[in-house]
Scaffold this active site. Structure first.
Site, PDB file in Angstrom:
ATOM      1  N   LYS A  12       1.463   2.319  -3.936  1.00  0.00           N
ATOM      2  CA  LYS A  12       2.516   2.805  -3.040  1.00  0.00           C
ATOM      3  C   LYS A  12       2.527   4.341  -2.954  1.00  0.00           C
ATOM      4  O   LYS A  12       1.911   5.027  -3.777  1.00  0.00           O
ATOM      5  CB  LYS A  12       3.872   2.277  -3.532  1.00  0.00           C
ATOM      6  CG  LYS A  12       4.039   0.746  -3.404  1.00  0.00           C
ATOM      7  CD  LYS A  12       5.430   0.339  -3.884  1.00  0.00           C
ATOM      8  CE  LYS A  12       5.707  -1.138  -3.640  1.00  0.00           C
ATOM      9  NZ  LYS A  12       7.080  -1.492  -4.115  1.00  0.00           N
ATOM     10  N   TYR A  52       7.456  -6.501   5.085  1.00  0.00           N
ATOM     11  CA  TYR A  52       8.569  -6.823   4.178  1.00  0.00           C
ATOM     12  C   TYR A  52       9.645  -7.668   4.862  1.00  0.00           C
ATOM     13  O   TYR A  52      10.787  -7.685   4.407  1.00  0.00           O
ATOM     14  CB  TYR A  52       9.187  -5.538   3.631  1.00  0.00           C
ATOM     15  CG  TYR A  52       8.495  -4.968   2.394  1.00  0.00           C
ATOM     16  CD1 TYR A  52       8.272  -5.763   1.268  1.00  0.00           C
ATOM     17  CD2 TYR A  52       8.117  -3.638   2.333  1.00  0.00           C
ATOM     18  CE1 TYR A  52       7.670  -5.249   0.124  1.00  0.00           C
ATOM     19  CE2 TYR A  52       7.515  -3.111   1.183  1.00  0.00           C
ATOM     20  CZ  TYR A  52       7.301  -3.923   0.089  1.00  0.00           C
ATOM     21  OH  TYR A  52       6.718  -3.406  -1.055  1.00  0.00           O
ATOM     22  N   ASN A 115       8.245   2.233  -7.466  1.00  0.00           N
ATOM     23  CA  ASN A 115       7.675   1.518  -8.609  1.00  0.00           C
ATOM     24  C   ASN A 115       6.162   1.361  -8.517  1.00  0.00           C
ATOM     25  O   ASN A 115       5.575   0.477  -9.126  1.00  0.00           O
ATOM     26  CB  ASN A 115       8.388   0.171  -8.806  1.00  0.00           C
ATOM     27  CG  ASN A 115       8.309  -0.719  -7.587  1.00  0.00           C
ATOM     28  OD1 ASN A 115       7.584  -0.423  -6.631  1.00  0.00           O
ATOM     29  ND2 ASN A 115       9.038  -1.813  -7.607  1.00  0.00           N
ATOM     30  N   HIS A 118       2.621  -2.727  -5.314  1.00  0.00           N
ATOM     31  CA  HIS A 118       3.043  -4.015  -4.776  1.00  0.00           C
ATOM     32  C   HIS A 118       2.004  -5.056  -5.169  1.00  0.00           C
ATOM     33  O   HIS A 118       0.814  -4.745  -5.233  1.00  0.00           O
ATOM     34  CB  HIS A 118       3.115  -3.966  -3.234  1.00  0.00           C
ATOM     35  CG  HIS A 118       3.227  -5.337  -2.620  1.00  0.00           C
ATOM     36  ND1 HIS A 118       4.430  -5.971  -2.469  1.00  0.00           N
ATOM     37  CD2 HIS A 118       2.277  -6.208  -2.182  1.00  0.00           C
ATOM     38  CE1 HIS A 118       4.218  -7.181  -1.938  1.00  0.00           C
ATOM     39  NE2 HIS A 118       2.922  -7.344  -1.756  1.00  0.00           N
ATOM     40  N   GLU A 129      -0.655 -11.908   3.204  1.00  0.00           N
ATOM     41  CA  GLU A 129      -0.682 -10.442   3.047  1.00  0.00           C
ATOM     42  C   GLU A 129      -2.102  -9.884   3.173  1.00  0.00           C
ATOM     43  O   GLU A 129      -2.299  -8.785   3.705  1.00  0.00           O
ATOM     44  CB  GLU A 129      -0.050 -10.055   1.702  1.00  0.00           C
ATOM     45  CG  GLU A 129       1.447 -10.361   1.676  1.00  0.00           C
ATOM     46  CD  GLU A 129       2.127  -9.975   0.363  1.00  0.00           C
ATOM     47  OE1 GLU A 129       1.425  -9.546  -0.585  1.00  0.00           O
ATOM     48  OE2 GLU A 129       3.359 -10.095   0.296  1.00  0.00           O
TER      49      GLU A 129
HETATM   50  N1  UDP Z   1      13.377  -2.824  -4.123  1.00  0.00           N
HETATM   51  C1  UDP Z   1      14.348  -1.828  -4.079  1.00  0.00           C
HETATM   52  N2  UDP Z   1      15.602  -2.101  -4.581  1.00  0.00           N
HETATM   53  C2  UDP Z   1      15.914  -3.308  -5.135  1.00  0.00           C
HETATM   54  C3  UDP Z   1      14.940  -4.303  -5.170  1.00  0.00           C
HETATM   55  C4  UDP Z   1      13.676  -4.036  -4.649  1.00  0.00           C
HETATM   56  O1  UDP Z   1      14.090  -0.727  -3.596  1.00  0.00           O
HETATM   57  O2  UDP Z   1      17.047  -3.477  -5.583  1.00  0.00           O
HETATM   58  C5  UDP Z   1      12.059  -2.544  -3.569  1.00  0.00           C
HETATM   59  C6  UDP Z   1      11.017  -2.321  -4.652  1.00  0.00           C
HETATM   60  O3  UDP Z   1      10.149  -1.291  -4.224  1.00  0.00           O
HETATM   61  C7  UDP Z   1      10.284  -3.634  -4.699  1.00  0.00           C
HETATM   62  C8  UDP Z   1      10.349  -4.077  -3.230  1.00  0.00           C
HETATM   63  O4  UDP Z   1      11.626  -3.649  -2.792  1.00  0.00           O
HETATM   64  O5  UDP Z   1       8.966  -3.481  -5.192  1.00  0.00           O
HETATM   65  C9  UDP Z   1      10.203  -5.559  -2.989  1.00  0.00           C
HETATM   66  O6  UDP Z   1      11.155  -6.246  -3.775  1.00  0.00           O
HETATM   67  P1  UDP Z   1      10.745  -7.539  -4.598  1.00  0.00           P
HETATM   68  O7  UDP Z   1      11.982  -8.159  -5.103  1.00  0.00           O
HETATM   69  O8  UDP Z   1       9.826  -8.378  -3.769  1.00  0.00           O
HETATM   70  O9  UDP Z   1       9.961  -6.921  -5.875  1.00  0.00           O
HETATM   71  P2  UDP Z   1       8.423  -6.971  -6.267  1.00  0.00           P
HETATM   72  O10 UDP Z   1       7.846  -8.261  -5.755  1.00  0.00           O
HETATM   73  O11 UDP Z   1       7.783  -5.770  -5.641  1.00  0.00           O
HETATM   74  O12 UDP Z   1       8.420  -6.887  -7.774  1.00  0.00           O
HETATM   75 MG    MG Z   2       7.904  -9.118  -3.885  1.00  0.00          MG
END
Ligand code: UDP
Ligand code: MG
Length: 136
Positions: A12, A52, A115, A118, A129
């Site tokens: 990212k 997303y 974070n 992805h 994807e």
């Molecule tokens: N995210 C965020 N705030 C939240 C939860 C998620 O900004 O409270 C962002 C974060 O970058 C995350 C992405 O949204 O990686 C997608 O969320 P998901 O729950 O799918 O997490 P992931 O699969 O990336 O662990």
């Molecule tokens: Mg996710």
């Protein structure tokens, strides 16, 4: 029995910006992943919104799409036995604060939104994807 899989990984903007691309790729390789395809791109917000879409009702959706389109990203197809689950394990929890030692997000993640990586969350989503970024 062999279960060779492919999954989609994204480095990212926060990680590309800090020049962590090679270190993160090295973590994938050390952990047995083959990088089959990769490209460094910057996407439009409209593309981030499509990618997303599953999160469109979430309060963080707009910021998330602004963020993913805010700078260069590296998208990769990773291959390994059980690659989808293996990549989720190597990435660690969504919030770097909750991520286990040795994971990418523990090592490099700044916050729940920045974070660093992805990874597809299921075999079905991995196919979708990978097509999203690499369908010709
Ligand atoms: N995210 C965020 N705030 C939240 C939860 C998620 O900004 O409270 C962002 C974060 O970058 C995350 C992405 O949204 O990686 C997608 O969320 P998901 O729950 O799918 O997490 P992931 O699969 O990336 O662990
Ligand atoms: Mg996710």
């Amino acid at each position: 029995m062999s279960n060779m899989e492919q999954t989609l990984s994204i480095i990212k903007p926060d990680a590309v910006e800090r020049n962590l691309e090679n270190e993160i790729k090295e973590m994938f390789k050390i952990n047995g992943f083959t990088i089959l395809k990769e490209k460094k791109i910057q996407i439009e917000k409209s593309e981030a919104e499509k990618f997303y879409k599953v999160h469109e009702t979430k309060p963080f959706y707009n910021d998330l799409c602004d963020y993913l389109s805010s700078g260069p990203i590296v998208v990769m197809v990773l291959e390994k036995e059980n690659a989808v689950f293996g990549n989720r394990e190597l990435m660690g929890a969504t919030n770097p604060k909750d991520a286990d030692d040795g994971t990418i997000r523990k090592k490099y993640g700044i916050s729940i939104d920045k974070n660093s990586v992805h990874g597809s969350d299921s075999f079905e989503n991995a196919k979708i994807e990978i097509d999203f970024f690499f369908k010709d």
